[in-house]
Write a protein that holds these residues in place. Structure first.
Motif, short mmCIF file in Angstrom:
data_model
loop_
_atom_site.label_atom_id
_atom_site.label_comp_id
_atom_site.label_asym_id
_atom_site.label_seq_id
_atom_site.Cartn_x
_atom_site.Cartn_y
_atom_site.Cartn_z
N ARG A 226 2.20 6.85 -6.84
CA ARG A 226 0.79 7.04 -7.53
C ARG A 226 0.99 8.45 -8.56
O ARG A 226 2.00 9.03 -8.66
CB ARG A 226 -0.03 7.65 -6.33
N ALA A 227 0.20 8.28 -9.45
CA ALA A 227 0.16 9.15 -10.56
C ALA A 227 0.69 10.35 -10.17
O ALA A 227 0.23 10.96 -9.04
CB ALA A 227 -1.17 9.38 -11.23
N LEU B 286 2.51 1.57 -3.40
CA LEU B 286 1.54 2.13 -4.51
C LEU B 286 1.21 3.69 -4.37
O LEU B 286 1.02 4.31 -5.38
CB LEU B 286 0.11 1.35 -4.56
N ASP B 287 1.00 4.22 -3.02
CA ASP B 287 0.85 5.28 -2.82
C ASP B 287 1.82 6.19 -3.07
O ASP B 287 1.74 7.41 -3.80
CB ASP B 287 0.79 5.45 -1.00
N GLY C 234 1.00 -1.02 -0.08
CA GLY C 234 0.03 -0.13 0.06
C GLY C 234 0.85 1.25 -0.03
O GLY C 234 0.64 2.20 -0.85
#
Lengths: 358, 210
Positions: B137-138, B133-134, B130
């Motif tokens: 992130r875009a 991914l954070d 998590g």
């Protein structure tokens, strides 16, 4: 500067005072003598000052020198045209200042307040102000203000310092009691609960875990301990903690991104909570994984267990949990729920909520 | 052969618990409770895996990695922590740890994670997935695009890890081999360590200042 002054014995005319001053200041002695001569015309001030300086430099009693210089100053003021009352007023103010000075060097904030000095200066100010006359109109307010500043300034300064220290102390003690209150509302309560449930290891573990989660949220995040939750992840954490506590399971929560709570996000959290509860009750596992992901387009929450799984058709119609609390709730909030399960493979509930572009 | 493990944690109670839970699965050759004790101990014992607490009384786990790694490049590090702070975890991974697991992990799972790290694989707990991914992130990519962005496949794999899937479940779901899943995870780890994305740099900086 004056400390380096010593009467000059080889250039002296009377006592060498003028020559000594001239040498110290680096000017011609004749100039100094001229100044003293002019001052002597002003009510004899120059003569008195000369005597005072001589007394001081030759190591005679210092107070004799001070009194002589003082009287010389008064004579000078009288000579430039101030009324007697004004001169007396100023003299009394100066006396007050001298007294305040003697009683503790009053320019330090810690110095004791000289009440005698203040009283003298006040009397002087009254005399000066009531003296009238055009010459005092300009001089008096400045003299009074200066005197008050010299005597009262350090005292006011000290008051300000004390108030600052007091305020810092008060803030610190408020912080301490705030922390104490939070710790009491959460950690101490939990410890009491743990003692009461000491015979039930699962419940103890769940309580400890919930407390750990809450405490960590407070220490590492901005989530207020025990307060209302304000974000998706915080609300999910609280829901996970509740499910752990109620059903004695472990809920692993992972997240990427976060979102503020509004009514539809709150509905999403409630649906996720229902999914966790179902998993805890029916899957027969000890651990449930929950993952929340916030992207630009949508919020996704995944609740997964590796438990028994089920056939959707085998769920009795009167069991409203999935249909109402999960699917119906998500649809009303503008999202959708997807449940992936079959006997033996566990269950995953996917909740999707589109984000409103604001 | 069982991996030789050194435990580094300042909580004696926790160390005893970990030892008991690991049982015979690994060979615990030593333990330390501080950065100062751990660095010479690891250098001397040359273990396969160091199980490392993120927070120690005299520093953080990444200080040990930075001190030991140049001399003992063969030693693998697995971070173990109760810390939820993303910057702490990311800092230890960027210093060179091969993975991060939370202290609530069960004994068998921990043993499996140690085995995996010993063979050179990466271990991502759902929580770390998590965080990553954070962090990825875009957002604008300023540096090296190859290092600063995850491929869609890597993103998929990480998302499934975050959702609690095991490698073989991920492989089945994405129609890949377990080896391919593992290599995706290792690639993500490499990007995490080498990327210059400003979120990661910011986390690392904050960590140093703390």
């Amino acid at each position: 500067m004056l400390r380096t002054y010593a009467p000059s014995s080889d250039e002296k005319v009377i006592a060498g005072v003028c020559a000594g001053i001239a040498r110290t200041l680096g000017v011609d002695a004749t100039l100094i003598r001229l100044v003293f001569a002019l001052l002597a015309l002003a009510g004899g001030a120059g003569i008195l000052l000369y005597l005072g300086l001589w007394a001081w430099a030759s190591g005679k009693r210092v107070w004799v020198a001070a009194v002589l210089a003082f009287v010389a100053g008064m004579a000078l003021l009288g000579a430039v045209g101030l009324s007697d009352r004004a001169v007396i007023g100023i003299a009394v103010i100066a006396g007050g200042l001298a007294l305040a000075w003697r009683q503790g060097g009053s320019f330090h904030p810690e110095a004791p307040l000289s009440y005698g000095g203040i009283a003298l200066a006040a009397v002087g100010a009254v005399v000066l102000l009531s003296g009238g006359g055009t010459s005092t109109a300009v001089l008096a307010p400045g003299a009074v203000a200066g005197a008050l500043l010299l005597i009262g300034g350090p005292w006011v300064w000290r008051l300000a310092l004390e108030r600052d220290a007091e305020r810092t102390g008060r803030i610190r003690s408020e912080e301490r009691s705030d922390v104490a209150a939070r710790v009491h509302d959460s950690v101490l309560q939990t410890l009491a609960l743990i003692q009461r449930h000491a015979h039930d290891p699962r419940r103890v573990a769940a309580l400890a875990r919930r407390q750990e989660r809450e405490l960590r949220g407070w220490l590492y995040g901005d989530q207020p301990l025990g307060d209302d939750t304000v974000s998706l992840v915080a609300a999910l954490e609280e829901a996970a903690g509740d499910v752990e506590e109620l059903h004695g399971v472990r809920v692993e929560l992972a997240s990427a991104g976060d979102s503020p709570l509004d009514t539809s996000v709150s509905a999403l959290v409630l649906a996720a909570r229902e999914a966790m509860t179902n998993a805890a009750k029916f899957a027969g596992v000890e651990e449930i994984d929950v993952y929340a992901e916030v992207t630009d387009d949508e919020i996704g929450v995944f609740v997964r267990d590796r438990g028994a799984g089920f056939h959707r058709s085998a769920v009795p119609d009167d069991r409203r949990g999935i249909a109402e609390s999960i699917e119906g709730r998500m649809e009303r909030a503008g999202g959708r729920a997807k449940i992936v399960t079959s006997p033996g493979t566990g269950t995953e509930v996917e909740l999707h909520l589109p984000r409103r572009t604001s | 052969m069982k991996p030789r493990v050194v435990l580094v944690d300042d909580h004696d109670l926790f160390l005893a618990g970990v030892r008991a839970e690991l049982g015979d699965a690994v060979e615990v050759v030593g333990q330390a409770g501080s950065v100062a004790d751990a660095v010479p101990l690891i250098g001397e014992l040359d273990p396969d895996v160091v199980l490392l607490d993120v927070h120690l009384p005299d520093g953080s786990g990444d200080a040990i990695i930075n001190a030991v790694a140049p001399e003992r490049p063969g030693v693998k590090f697995l971070a173990l922590s109760v810390s939820d702070a993303a910057e702490d975890v990311i800092a230890v991974i960027r210093a060179g740890a091969r993975g991060y697991v939370t202290k609530t992990i069960s004994g068998p799972e921990l043993a499996a994670a140690i085995e995996r790290v010993a063979t050179g694989d990466a271990v991502f707990s759902p929580r770390l997935a998590g965080f990553v991914l954070d962090a990825f992130r875009a957002g604008e990519v300023v540096g090296n695009a190859e290092l600063d962005e995850l491929t869609p496949r890597e993103r998929e794999v990480l998302q499934l890890i975050a959702r609690g899937y095991m490698y073989k479940e991920i492989a089945a779901r994405l129609h890949l081999s377990v080896k391919t899943v593992e290599s995706h995870v290792s690639n993500v780890l490499r990007k995490l360590q080498l990327s210059t994305r400003h979120e990661l740099a910011r986390w690392a900086t904050q960590h140093r200042l703390v």
